[in-house]
Design a protein around this motif. Structure first.
Motif, PDB file in Angstrom:
ATOM      1  N   GLY A 180       0.851  -1.185   0.000  1.00 36.72           N
ATOM      2  CA  GLY A 180       0.000   0.000   0.000  1.00 36.72           C
ATOM      3  C   GLY A 180       0.887   1.234   0.000  1.00 36.72           C
ATOM      4  O   GLY A 180       1.943   1.251   0.644  1.00 36.72           O
ATOM      5  N   ILE A 181       0.514   2.241  -0.768  1.00 42.38           N
ATOM      6  CA  ILE A 181       1.337   3.447  -0.887  1.00 42.38           C
ATOM      7  C   ILE A 181       0.536   4.641  -0.402  1.00 42.38           C
ATOM      8  O   ILE A 181      -0.538   4.928  -0.947  1.00 42.38           O
ATOM      9  CB  ILE A 181       1.745   3.659  -2.360  1.00 42.38           C
ATOM     10  CG1 ILE A 181       2.524   2.438  -2.877  1.00 42.38           C
ATOM     11  CG2 ILE A 181       2.555   4.954  -2.532  1.00 42.38           C
ATOM     12  CD1 ILE A 181       2.506   2.326  -4.390  1.00 42.38           C
ATOM     13  N   SER A 182       1.023   5.310   0.640  1.00 38.48           N
ATOM     14  CA  SER A 182       0.297   6.478   1.129  1.00 38.48           C
ATOM     15  C   SER A 182       1.017   7.745   0.695  1.00 38.48           C
ATOM     16  O   SER A 182       2.249   7.773   0.567  1.00 38.48           O
ATOM     17  CB  SER A 182       0.146   6.427   2.646  1.00 38.48           C
ATOM     18  OG  SER A 182       1.302   6.904   3.277  1.00 38.48           O
ATOM     19  N   LEU A 183       0.232   8.758   0.409  1.00 40.27           N
ATOM     20  CA  LEU A 183       0.814  10.046   0.032  1.00 40.27           C
ATOM     21  C   LEU A 183      -0.173  11.167   0.346  1.00 40.27           C
ATOM     22  O   LEU A 183      -1.370  10.913   0.504  1.00 40.27           O
ATOM     23  CB  LEU A 183       1.237  10.065  -1.447  1.00 40.27           C
ATOM     24  CG  LEU A 183       0.203   9.995  -2.547  1.00 40.27           C
ATOM     25  CD1 LEU A 183       0.825  10.462  -3.853  1.00 40.27           C
ATOM     26  CD2 LEU A 183      -0.280   8.578  -2.727  1.00 40.27           C
ATOM     27  N   PRO A 184       0.329  12.394   0.486  1.00 40.03           N
ATOM     28  CA  PRO A 184      -0.567  13.502   0.820  1.00 40.03           C
ATOM     29  C   PRO A 184      -1.340  13.958  -0.418  1.00 40.03           C
ATOM     30  O   PRO A 184      -0.997  14.941  -1.055  1.00 40.03           O
ATOM     31  CB  PRO A 184       0.382  14.586   1.352  1.00 40.03           C
ATOM     32  CG  PRO A 184       1.698  14.285   0.743  1.00 40.03           C
ATOM     33  CD  PRO A 184       1.740  12.816   0.450  1.00 40.03           C
ATOM     34  N   ALA A 185      -2.360  13.201  -0.767  1.00 36.97           N
ATOM     35  CA  ALA A 185      -3.176  13.526  -1.939  1.00 36.97           C
ATOM     36  C   ALA A 185      -4.543  12.903  -1.737  1.00 36.97           C
ATOM     37  O   ALA A 185      -4.684  11.952  -0.968  1.00 36.97           O
ATOM     38  CB  ALA A 185      -2.531  12.948  -3.206  1.00 36.97           C
ATOM     39  N   ILE A 186      -5.526  13.445  -2.428  1.00 39.03           N
ATOM     40  CA  ILE A 186      -6.853  12.827  -2.391  1.00 39.03           C
ATOM     41  C   ILE A 186      -6.896  11.797  -3.512  1.00 39.03           C
ATOM     42  O   ILE A 186      -6.559  12.090  -4.658  1.00 39.03           O
ATOM     43  CB  ILE A 186      -7.963  13.886  -2.524  1.00 39.03           C
ATOM     44  CG1 ILE A 186      -7.904  14.814  -1.299  1.00 39.03           C
ATOM     45  CG2 ILE A 186      -9.338  13.219  -2.623  1.00 39.03           C
ATOM     46  CD1 ILE A 186      -8.879  15.963  -1.331  1.00 39.03           C
ATOM     47  N   GLN A 245      -8.438   3.683  -6.029  1.00 37.93           N
ATOM     48  CA  GLN A 245      -7.160   3.615  -5.305  1.00 37.93           C
ATOM     49  C   GLN A 245      -5.959   3.654  -6.254  1.00 37.93           C
ATOM     50  O   GLN A 245      -4.890   3.156  -5.927  1.00 37.93           O
ATOM     51  CB  GLN A 245      -7.077   2.364  -4.402  1.00 37.93           C
ATOM     52  CG  GLN A 245      -8.243   2.166  -3.457  1.00 37.93           C
ATOM     53  CD  GLN A 245      -8.522   3.330  -2.512  1.00 37.93           C
ATOM     54  OE1 GLN A 245      -9.677   3.621  -2.271  1.00 37.93           O
ATOM     55  NE2 GLN A 245      -7.527   4.024  -2.012  1.00 37.93           N
ATOM     56  N   LYS A 246      -6.164   4.270  -7.421  1.00 35.71           N
ATOM     57  CA  LYS A 246      -5.059   4.381  -8.384  1.00 35.71           C
ATOM     58  C   LYS A 246      -4.931   5.802  -8.921  1.00 35.71           C
ATOM     59  O   LYS A 246      -3.883   6.180  -9.421  1.00 35.71           O
ATOM     60  CB  LYS A 246      -5.311   3.433  -9.573  1.00 35.71           C
ATOM     61  CG  LYS A 246      -5.258   1.979  -9.188  1.00 35.71           C
ATOM     62  CD  LYS A 246      -5.625   1.076 -10.347  1.00 35.71           C
ATOM     63  CE  LYS A 246      -5.563  -0.381  -9.891  1.00 35.71           C
ATOM     64  NZ  LYS A 246      -6.035  -1.311 -10.911  1.00 35.71           N
ATOM     65  N   THR A 247      -6.010   6.565  -8.842  1.00 33.20           N
ATOM     66  CA  THR A 247      -6.038   7.878  -9.470  1.00 33.20           C
ATOM     67  C   THR A 247      -5.983   8.983  -8.424  1.00 33.20           C
ATOM     68  O   THR A 247      -6.753   8.980  -7.463  1.00 33.20           O
ATOM     69  CB  THR A 247      -7.345   8.037 -10.291  1.00 33.20           C
ATOM     70  OG1 THR A 247      -7.563   6.832 -11.026  1.00 33.20           O
ATOM     71  CG2 THR A 247      -7.281   9.222 -11.214  1.00 33.20           C
ATOM     72  N   ASN A 264      -4.716   7.844   0.714  1.00 32.25           N
ATOM     73  CA  ASN A 264      -4.443   9.142   1.335  1.00 32.25           C
ATOM     74  C   ASN A 264      -3.676   8.925   2.646  1.00 32.25           C
ATOM     75  O   ASN A 264      -4.013   8.031   3.418  1.00 32.25           O
ATOM     76  CB  ASN A 264      -5.782   9.854   1.591  1.00 32.25           C
ATOM     77  CG  ASN A 264      -5.622  11.079   2.466  1.00 32.25           C
ATOM     78  OD1 ASN A 264      -5.758  10.990   3.684  1.00 32.25           O
ATOM     79  ND2 ASN A 264      -5.303  12.200   1.872  1.00 32.25           N
ATOM     80  N   ASP A 265      -2.669   9.751   2.906  1.00 31.84           N
ATOM     81  CA  ASP A 265      -1.818   9.526   4.086  1.00 31.84           C
ATOM     82  C   ASP A 265      -2.564   9.642   5.415  1.00 31.84           C
ATOM     83  O   ASP A 265      -2.383   8.813   6.308  1.00 31.84           O
ATOM     84  CB  ASP A 265      -0.594  10.454   4.063  1.00 31.84           C
ATOM     85  CG  ASP A 265      -0.944  11.931   3.975  1.00 31.84           C
ATOM     86  OD1 ASP A 265      -2.134  12.260   3.798  1.00 31.84           O
ATOM     87  OD2 ASP A 265      -0.014  12.759   4.071  1.00 31.84           O
ATOM     88  N   ALA A 266      -3.425  10.649   5.541  1.00 32.49           N
ATOM     89  CA  ALA A 266      -4.127  10.834   6.816  1.00 32.49           C
ATOM     90  C   ALA A 266      -5.122   9.693   7.049  1.00 32.49           C
ATOM     91  O   ALA A 266      -5.244   9.180   8.163  1.00 32.49           O
ATOM     92  CB  ALA A 266      -4.851  12.173   6.837  1.00 32.49           C
ATOM     93  N   ASN A 267      -5.799   9.271   5.981  1.00 38.84           N
ATOM     94  CA  ASN A 267      -6.715   8.134   6.116  1.00 38.84           C
ATOM     95  C   ASN A 267      -5.953   6.880   6.526  1.00 38.84           C
ATOM     96  O   ASN A 267      -6.403   6.120   7.381  1.00 38.84           O
ATOM     97  CB  ASN A 267      -7.420   7.853   4.777  1.00 38.84           C
ATOM     98  CG  ASN A 267      -8.582   8.788   4.535  1.00 38.84           C
ATOM     99  OD1 ASN A 267      -9.024   9.492   5.438  1.00 38.84           O
ATOM    100  ND2 ASN A 267      -9.082   8.796   3.331  1.00 38.84           N
ATOM    101  N   SER A 268      -4.803   6.674   5.915  1.00 34.50           N
ATOM    102  CA  SER A 268      -4.005   5.487   6.233  1.00 34.50           C
ATOM    103  C   SER A 268      -3.564   5.487   7.689  1.00 34.50           C
ATOM    104  O   SER A 268      -3.678   4.480   8.382  1.00 34.50           O
ATOM    105  CB  SER A 268      -2.758   5.434   5.354  1.00 34.50           C
ATOM    106  OG  SER A 268      -3.123   5.284   4.015  1.00 34.50           O
ATOM    107  N   ALA A 269      -3.053   6.632   8.130  1.00 34.02           N
ATOM    108  CA  ALA A 269      -2.583   6.725   9.515  1.00 34.02           C
ATOM    109  C   ALA A 269      -3.752   6.483  10.477  1.00 34.02           C
ATOM    110  O   ALA A 269      -3.613   5.788  11.493  1.00 34.02           O
ATOM    111  CB  ALA A 269      -1.946   8.087   9.759  1.00 34.02           C
ATOM    112  N   GLY A 270      -4.904   7.041  10.138  1.00 30.53           N
ATOM    113  CA  GLY A 270      -6.088   6.853  10.980  1.00 30.53           C
ATOM    114  C   GLY A 270      -6.509   5.397  11.040  1.00 30.53           C
ATOM    115  O   GLY A 270      -6.877   4.882  12.096  1.00 30.53           O
TER     116      GLY A 270
END
Ligand SMILES: [Zn+2]
Length: 370
Positions: free
Chosen positions: A142-148, A153-155, A184-190
């Motif tokens: 899984g790849i998290s990044l600061p983006a919506i 889960q690809k775009t 999304n990074d914040a969703n992943s962390a949550g």
């Protein structure tokens, strides 16, 4: 590796029950899932033969025989998580218990270029090369990044913190030997936090890093909203016509509570800010007091909306534990209903929550597939 599962519903249900309870007895499974003891026993044998569970220790019982304790084997499968930020790249390998087996964080500024993706591939290869776990036990990355990120889960639908184009997914996915998806990074962390604090109750994660975001989790799943933009807490307006936010608008929470509001005073070094604060630096104390005034305002607003516990995470969350009592006090003073702040809690993962959370997709998918 054993791949033949005895795919009855009971097999999966019993595994998921043990996973959720962390440990339990045969009798407990039979009672709570309403399955006969012989069926439970047969499925426990299948699970054990498939190396998915083990029998360890025994429950103390008052009289009679001691009951065996069943636990999931964390090393039965693994997942990879990657976190891409503006300045760094992190890779983690987690087991089914979400314990970090190995991790690597490198200073590696993001650039949407072939050179960046080529080096990313080298870093993944190097990381995988030193792992002793069987490669086929790794479920995906899984790849998290600061983006919506859109629901596929690809775009990427919106990104300003990292300047990524639409090709990021293809560039990375074609360079790693496992299935991958973007989060999304914040969703992943949550998600990572909600899994370790497992609870039936909804829970909010407030992500306090160089950008502010968050997630609302219900039953261990993220509430996505209609456009995958739910819980963008960083852009809640807390001060009309207030400070300018990176989104172009004014008065957003991000402009008051991003980690930069603190680390700007220590040359981008948040750790140093908290060290100085702990040493009693009065200037830093004033900065922090102002920061927590706005934070308490946001926390109270979230509490009024959702009436649930709120976890403080992100890079600020890693240092916030000892200041939680004062933040609770400020938030309680704003709460006309409960007059309390004990819904505010510290985070479990001090680092790499987003990378761990990105790996959860594959773990969750595996557990659901049984
Ligand atoms: Zn904004």
């Amino acid at each position: 590796m054993e791949q033949t599962y005895y795919k009855t519903r009971d097999f999966g249900d019993i595994y998921r029950f043990i996973y959720q309870k962390k440990e339990c007895s045969r009798q407990q499974i039979a009672k709570e899932l309403d399955i006969s003891l012989p069926t439970v026993t047969r499925n426990l044998n299948f699970l054990s033969e498939s190396s998915l569970i083990n029998i360890g220790g025994s429950f103390r019982s008052t009289g009679g025989r001691k009951a065996n304790v069943y636990r999931c084997r964390p090393e039965a499968r693994y997942a990879l998580g990657m976190d891409i930020t503006r300045g760094h790249l992190s890779i983690v390998l987690v087991d089914l218990k979400l314990d970090i087996v190995d991790s690597e964080r490198i200073s590696f500024p993001f650039a949407d270029t072939k050179a960046y993706y080529d080096r990313l591939q080298k870093e993944v290869e190097r990381f995988l090369g030193r792992q002793v776990v069987e490669k086929e036990k790794i479920l995906g990355m899984g790849i998290s990044l600061p983006a919506i990120i859109k629901g596929d889960q690809k775009t990427i639908s919106y990104a300003t913190v990292v300047d990524a184009t639409g090709n990021l997914y293809e560039e990375i996915n074609s360079r790693i030997p496992y299935p991958s998806m973007l989060f999304n990074d914040a969703n992943s962390a949550g998600l990572a936090e909600s899994w370790v604090h497992y609870s039936e109750n909804p829970i909010i994660y407030l992500f306090l890093s160089n950008s502010v975001g968050g997630a609302l989790m219900i039953n261990g799943k993220i509430f996505p909203g209609m456009n995958w933009r739910a819980s963008e807490f960083g852009h809640m307006k807390i001060i009309p016509n207030g400070k300018k936010c990176y989104c172009g608008k004014r008065g957003c929470l991000d402009a008051y509570c991003s980690a930069k509001k603190l680390s700007d005073f220590t040359n981008d070094n948040l750790k140093e800010f908290f060290e100085e604060l702990a040493l009693g630096n009065q200037g830093f104390r004033n900065v922090f007091d102002e920061y927590t005034d706005y934070l308490a305002l946001a926390l109270n607003n979230l509490r009024m909306c959702y009436d649930c516990d709120i976890i403080l995470g992100g890079t600020v969350g890693a240092y916030i534990e000892e200041y939680i009592p004062e933040i609770r006090e400020k938030a309680a003073a704003l709460d006309h209903l409960g007059k309390r702040g004990d819904y505010i809690i510290g985070c479990h993962y001090k680092t790499e929550a987003a990378a761990v959370g990105a790996a959860i997709y594959y773990i969750s998918d595996f557990i659901d597939s049984l």
